[in-house]
Enzyme design. Sequence first.
Site, short mmCIF file in Angstrom:
data_model
loop_
_atom_site.label_atom_id
_atom_site.label_comp_id
_atom_site.label_asym_id
_atom_site.label_seq_id
_atom_site.Cartn_x
_atom_site.Cartn_y
_atom_site.Cartn_z
N GLY A 9 0.83 -1.22 0.00
CA GLY A 9 0.00 0.00 0.00
C GLY A 9 0.85 1.25 0.00
N LEU A 85 -0.50 -1.92 4.75
CA LEU A 85 -1.39 -0.75 4.66
C LEU A 85 -2.32 -0.87 3.45
CD1 LEU A 85 1.28 2.06 5.28
CD2 LEU A 85 0.08 0.65 6.94
N THR A 132 -8.68 -0.66 12.13
CA THR A 132 -9.46 0.57 12.03
C THR A 132 -10.56 0.69 13.08
OG1 THR A 132 -11.17 1.61 10.66
CG2 THR A 132 -10.73 -0.69 10.21
N GLU A 134 -13.38 1.56 12.39
CA GLU A 134 -14.60 1.05 11.76
C GLU A 134 -14.99 -0.31 12.34
OE1 GLU A 134 -17.00 1.68 9.07
OE2 GLU A 134 -16.51 3.68 9.76
N TYR A 156 -16.47 -3.38 4.72
CA TYR A 156 -15.11 -2.95 5.04
C TYR A 156 -14.77 -3.29 6.49
CZ TYR A 156 -11.30 0.25 6.29
OH TYR A 156 -10.12 0.77 6.77
N LYS A 160 -12.02 -6.02 7.94
CA LYS A 160 -10.90 -5.61 8.81
C LYS A 160 -10.92 -6.37 10.13
CE LYS A 160 -8.50 -2.36 6.59
NZ LYS A 160 -7.04 -2.27 6.49
P1 NAP Z 1 -5.44 4.58 0.87
O1 NAP Z 1 -4.91 5.94 0.67
O2 NAP Z 1 -6.74 4.18 0.27
O3 NAP Z 1 -4.30 3.56 0.39
C1 NAP Z 1 -4.57 2.19 0.22
C2 NAP Z 1 -3.39 1.54 -0.48
O4 NAP Z 1 -3.68 0.16 -0.72
C3 NAP Z 1 -3.05 2.15 -1.86
O5 NAP Z 1 -1.66 2.14 -2.03
C4 NAP Z 1 -3.71 1.16 -2.81
O6 NAP Z 1 -3.15 1.18 -4.09
C5 NAP Z 1 -3.39 -0.13 -2.09
N1 NAP Z 1 -4.18 -1.27 -2.55
C6 NAP Z 1 -5.51 -1.34 -2.71
N2 NAP Z 1 -5.87 -2.57 -3.15
C7 NAP Z 1 -4.72 -3.27 -3.28
C8 NAP Z 1 -4.42 -4.59 -3.71
N3 NAP Z 1 -5.36 -5.43 -4.13
N4 NAP Z 1 -3.12 -5.00 -3.69
C9 NAP Z 1 -2.14 -4.15 -3.30
N5 NAP Z 1 -2.35 -2.88 -2.90
C10 NAP Z 1 -3.65 -2.46 -2.89
O7 NAP Z 1 -5.55 4.26 2.45
P2 NAP Z 1 -4.81 4.98 3.66
O8 NAP Z 1 -5.69 6.08 4.15
O9 NAP Z 1 -3.40 5.22 3.32
O10 NAP Z 1 -4.90 3.84 4.77
C11 NAP Z 1 -3.88 2.85 4.89
C12 NAP Z 1 -4.46 1.63 5.58
O11 NAP Z 1 -4.95 1.99 6.87
C13 NAP Z 1 -5.63 0.98 4.87
O12 NAP Z 1 -5.53 -0.41 5.09
C14 NAP Z 1 -6.85 1.53 5.57
O13 NAP Z 1 -7.92 0.62 5.47
C15 NAP Z 1 -6.33 1.64 6.99
N6 NAP Z 1 -6.91 2.70 7.81
C16 NAP Z 1 -6.95 3.98 7.36
C17 NAP Z 1 -7.45 4.98 8.17
C18 NAP Z 1 -7.51 6.41 7.71
O14 NAP Z 1 -8.27 7.19 8.32
N7 NAP Z 1 -6.74 6.82 6.72
C19 NAP Z 1 -7.90 4.66 9.48
C20 NAP Z 1 -7.81 3.34 9.90
C21 NAP Z 1 -7.29 2.37 9.08
P3 NAP Z 1 -3.66 2.23 -5.23
O15 NAP Z 1 -2.87 3.50 -4.96
O16 NAP Z 1 -3.28 1.54 -6.48
O17 NAP Z 1 -5.13 2.42 -5.04
N1 GDD Z 2 -16.81 9.95 1.93
C1 GDD Z 2 -17.86 10.72 2.25
N2 GDD Z 2 -18.41 11.50 1.28
N3 GDD Z 2 -18.33 10.70 3.50
C2 GDD Z 2 -19.37 11.50 3.80
C3 GDD Z 2 -19.97 12.34 2.86
C4 GDD Z 2 -19.49 12.33 1.52
O1 GDD Z 2 -19.97 13.01 0.63
N4 GDD Z 2 -20.98 13.03 3.46
C5 GDD Z 2 -20.99 12.65 4.73
N5 GDD Z 2 -20.04 11.71 4.95
C6 GDD Z 2 -19.77 11.02 6.22
C7 GDD Z 2 -19.77 9.50 6.12
O2 GDD Z 2 -21.11 9.01 6.10
C8 GDD Z 2 -19.00 9.15 7.39
O3 GDD Z 2 -19.87 9.14 8.49
C9 GDD Z 2 -18.02 10.31 7.56
O4 GDD Z 2 -18.48 11.35 6.67
C10 GDD Z 2 -16.57 9.98 7.22
O5 GDD Z 2 -16.54 9.38 5.95
P1 GDD Z 2 -15.14 9.08 5.22
O6 GDD Z 2 -14.31 10.30 5.17
O7 GDD Z 2 -15.47 8.37 3.95
O8 GDD Z 2 -14.40 8.12 6.25
P2 GDD Z 2 -14.90 6.83 7.07
O9 GDD Z 2 -15.02 7.26 8.50
O10 GDD Z 2 -16.06 6.20 6.43
O11 GDD Z 2 -13.67 5.84 6.88
C11 GDD Z 2 -12.33 6.31 7.01
O12 GDD Z 2 -11.89 6.14 8.35
C12 GDD Z 2 -11.82 4.79 8.80
C13 GDD Z 2 -11.37 4.82 10.26
O13 GDD Z 2 -12.45 5.09 11.09
C14 GDD Z 2 -11.47 5.52 6.03
O14 GDD Z 2 -10.17 6.07 5.99
C15 GDD Z 2 -11.35 4.07 6.44
O15 GDD Z 2 -10.40 3.40 5.60
C16 GDD Z 2 -10.87 4.03 7.90
O16 GDD Z 2 -10.73 2.70 8.34
#
Ligand code: NAP
Ligand code: GDD
Length: 347
Positions: A9, A85, A132, A134, A156, A160
Amino acid sequence: MKKTALIFGVTGQDGAYLSKFLLKKRYKVYGVKRRSSIINTQRIDDIYKDINYKSNFKIFYGDLTDASSILNLIKNVKPNEIYNLAAQSHVKVSFEVPEYSAEVNGLGTLRILEAIRSLNLEKKIKFYQAGTSEMFGRTKGKFQNEKTPFHPVSPYGVSKCFAHWITKNYREAYGIFACNGILFNHESPIRGETFVTKKIIQALVKIKKGNQKKLFLGNLYSKRDWGHAKDYVEAMWKMLQQNKPNDYVIGTGKTFTIKDFVNRAAKKIGFKLEWIGKGINEKGVNTENKKVIVECRKRYFRPLEVDYLKGNASKAKKLLNWYPKMTIDDLIEEMVVYEEENNNDKY
Ligand code: NAP
Ligand code: GDD
């Protein structure tokens, strides 16, 4: 000897921050990217361009749906640390591609662990799994910590949970140094454009520049605990530097609604918003010219929602000495400045 890290990732938000963090710590960083029809290394181009035989940063093709690519990469690199990741990380999209989300997020994690085990590298490699908040899903109580039960409400979140438990299982069954980070939402200027923080800031900056008319959102009342990705990748690394593997919640302990986030971002960008209407008809009006600039649309709501997230990271503070450095307003400021400087696209 330099330590070697393998990051699945690497092209994502966290992959980019973690790569830069580890390079500063003098690691050799090997990133895994999947094949795409257009180049998708924008987030790491600044370190990727410098490609020569001495480079400490290299990228290989691989995919979490392809066990052979994972096995070969781990066999060839033999890293000290693996950070998983990679994921189909969009919650709403997981309702539309549930099987693929489970395949990548759940079975993909198992494939890495199984590769470590079958190569007899259980005692040589430390493993980080990107868990996460989530997973908590429909949660009760004022905050969530490591003892809060999981009740995921999206494909999702469910996928996880599998990854979380299989990581724990391989730790207990085979003695792998495997850690689950249970990370709350973390954002940055390089956040994916369909996550709500980036979508809000990108749209409001475009509206301010006259390049977009409206921002369309879904649920304005879910609450999230938002931190900065830069702080969170440090926590991942700290987990793997301990004497014993463990699971940790990482969050700021503060929570805000989506509407709060819109108001704070709007203020920073120079709008004063007034809200009118209720439910799907709720609208944000720019008080300066009385134009509606925020509206709600059904298509952005999810079949089920995580209503409330607020992380208690006391364990990480105590054992890892980890503290979030950036507040929500620091985060918004950085994201707004980046957008103002970089985004001149017309809608
Ligand atoms: P992101 O920006 O969506 O990055 C996800 C990465 O995974 C990208 O590099 C993507 O590649 C790669 N990927 C997707 N499908 C794949 C596959 N089949 N094989 C290999 N690589 C693949 O997510 P992030 O925000 O950096 O988050 C990193 C990790 O933490 C994720 O696992 C996410 O679920 C978890 N997480 C994120 C948050 C948050 O708030 N950001 C919170 C809790 C947990 P491409 O660039 O090609 O799409
Ligand atoms: N994406 C999105 N787009 N979310 C919206 C919108 C919209 O137009 N309007 C309202 N929301 C609300 C969603 O319903 C959710 O309650 C909140 O905004 C956050 O949405 P996202 O930013 O898509 O993040 P997430 O909380 O669903 O998930 C992210 O955080 C997780 C950790 O709690 C992602 O990064 C997940 O990969 C990660 O695990």
